[in-house]
Design a protein around this motif. Structure first.
Motif, short mmCIF file in Angstrom:
data_model
loop_
_atom_site.label_atom_id
_atom_site.label_comp_id
_atom_site.label_asym_id
_atom_site.label_seq_id
_atom_site.Cartn_x
_atom_site.Cartn_y
_atom_site.Cartn_z
N ILE A 1 0.88 -1.16 0.00
CA ILE A 1 0.00 0.00 0.00
C ILE A 1 0.92 1.22 0.00
O ILE A 1 1.86 1.28 0.79
CB ILE A 1 -0.91 0.03 1.24
N GLY A 2 0.68 2.14 -0.89
CA GLY A 2 1.51 3.34 -0.96
C GLY A 2 0.90 4.46 -0.14
O GLY A 2 -0.32 4.59 -0.04
N LEU A 3 1.75 5.28 0.45
CA LEU A 3 1.29 6.39 1.27
C LEU A 3 2.26 7.56 1.11
O LEU A 3 3.47 7.40 1.24
CB LEU A 3 1.24 5.98 2.75
N THR A 4 1.71 8.73 0.83
CA THR A 4 2.50 9.94 0.84
C THR A 4 1.59 11.11 1.19
O THR A 4 0.37 10.95 1.28
CB THR A 4 3.22 10.19 -0.50
N ILE A 5 2.20 12.28 1.41
CA ILE A 5 1.43 13.46 1.79
C ILE A 5 1.90 14.66 0.98
O ILE A 5 2.99 14.65 0.39
CB ILE A 5 1.58 13.78 3.30
N ASP A 6 1.08 15.69 0.96
CA ASP A 6 1.49 17.02 0.50
C ASP A 6 1.26 17.96 1.66
O ASP A 6 0.21 17.89 2.33
CB ASP A 6 0.68 17.45 -0.73
N ALA A 7 2.22 18.82 1.95
CA ALA A 7 2.12 19.66 3.14
C ALA A 7 2.58 21.08 2.84
O ALA A 7 3.40 21.33 1.95
CB ALA A 7 2.96 19.07 4.27
N SER A 8 2.05 22.02 3.61
CA SER A 8 2.41 23.42 3.52
C SER A 8 2.69 23.93 4.93
O SER A 8 2.68 23.15 5.90
CB SER A 8 1.27 24.23 2.89
N ALA A 9 2.88 25.23 5.08
CA ALA A 9 3.12 25.81 6.40
C ALA A 9 1.92 25.62 7.32
O ALA A 9 2.06 25.65 8.55
CB ALA A 9 3.44 27.30 6.26
N GLN A 10 0.74 25.41 6.76
CA GLN A 10 -0.47 25.20 7.56
C GLN A 10 -0.60 23.76 8.05
O GLN A 10 -1.49 23.47 8.85
CB GLN A 10 -1.72 25.57 6.74
N GLY A 11 0.26 22.86 7.59
CA GLY A 11 0.19 21.46 7.99
C GLY A 11 -0.02 20.56 6.79
O GLY A 11 0.17 20.97 5.64
N ILE A 12 -0.41 19.33 7.05
CA ILE A 12 -0.63 18.36 5.98
C ILE A 12 -1.93 18.72 5.25
O ILE A 12 -3.00 18.76 5.85
CB ILE A 12 -0.71 16.93 6.54
#
Length: 317
Positions: A278-289
């Motif tokens: 199962i693949g897992l990744t995130i995109d995040a900014s200064a406000q969090g995920i």
């Protein structure tokens, strides 16, 4: 598209062996362009498998064309790739509309194949590819050629057979769409740190810790393609996403191992249970995920799970 049973284009390693052969068959011109052609096709289509098919088709067309009449082989190859991708994207849009559940782009392993990320990296990120899916194929082509590969507006106009002013409008609209759809990303190191913190909190079903990591409008996407059980629609909002992640904690994390990989220039994880990834990744900014992406359909992870490239390995509880 290429016909089944026809030979694949030679790999880059074989180009060096045959490019100096007097019976070149166009390899010396095709060889240095192949990574760029794949990069264009992948960014436009969001699928490594479809991108490889396009590159194969371009190679077969390049073999059959009167190459002595081609004044600028790199321009010819890029043009052919882009136009084929526009055709494929038009068909893919219809397929994605009928896709069961959420469609996500297919990740690629940029640690195993750093060449794909050698150009401007922002247009390679999965969050951007997901936004590109909402553009028209022509807008997508103009944006990719300009933002990822720095083609001039004049070159793009020639490729798309449009006026240069129209190309500028296409790129401007695409940029605005991408800018409106996402925030400025954090650094790669910070993205990795947030992903590690997310996994630690998810394993413990720690609601408070999860909510503390999330932006207020966080979205969790799950791509099972109708073949693997997954959330049918995106889960949105800090509280709802934290509740969802906590609810699946026992099923998701028990008896698995984590393999860290680099997909699309960012840290990601393969969660392995009995050899099934199962693949897992995130995109995040200064406000969090902002976004969590779960890839549950095995075919979406074929290139990753077979690469054998790992940043490190860690056991999960």
């Amino acid at each position: 598209m290429a016909t089944a049973g026809k030979p694949l284009p030679p790999t880059p390693s074989s180009f060096r062996d045959v490019a100096t052969d007097e019976r070149d068959d166009g390899l010396s011109a095709f060889a240095p362009m192949r990574p760029r052609l794949f990069g264009i096709a992948y960014r436009m289509l969001g699928s490594a498998a479809e991108a490889e098919d396009v590159v194969q088709d371009v190679w077969l067309r390049w073999q059959s064309v009167n190459r002595s009449a081609v004044e600028n082989p790199p321009a010819y190859l890029a043009t052919t790739t882009t136009r084929l991708c526009i055709n494929v994207a038009q068909s893919a849009h219809t397929r994605h509309e009928t896709y069961i559940g959420t469609w996500l782009p297919e990740p690629v392993d940029t640690n195993a194949d750093p060449g794909i990320g050698a150009e401007r990296g922002e247009a390679l990120k999965l969050a951007v590819l997901l936004l590109l899916e909402r553009l028209s194929p022509t807008e997508r082509a103009a944006y990719v050629l300009r933002e990822a590969f720095d083609y001039s507006y004049r070159q793009i106009a020639d490729i798309l057979q449009m006026e240069e002013a129209n190309v500028r409008q296409l790129v401007s609209r695409a940029r605005k769409h991408i800018a409106d759809g996402r925030r400025v990303s954090v650094s790669s190191d910070e993205q990795r740190r947030l992903l590690e913190a997310f996994i630690a909190a998810a394993q413990k079903a720690d609601m408070a810790a999860l909510e503390g990591l999330f932006a207020e409008d966080v979205v969790s996407y799950s791509d099972g393609g109708g073949l693997v059980r997954a959330a049918g629609v995106p889960v949105t909002g800090r509280k709802r996403v934290a509740t969802f992640i906590a609810a699946i904690s026992t099923w998701c994390w028990k008896g698995v191992t984590l393999d860290w990989v680099e997909t699309n220039g960012q840290a990601a994880v393969l969660i392995l249970r009995d050899g099934v990834p199962i693949g897992l990744t995130i995109d995040a900014s200064a406000q969090g995920i902002n976004e969590i992406m779960w890839f549950l359909r095995p075919s979406k992870l074929a290139a990753i799970s077979k690469s054998g490239q790992r940043l490190d390995n860690r056991d999960a509880a």
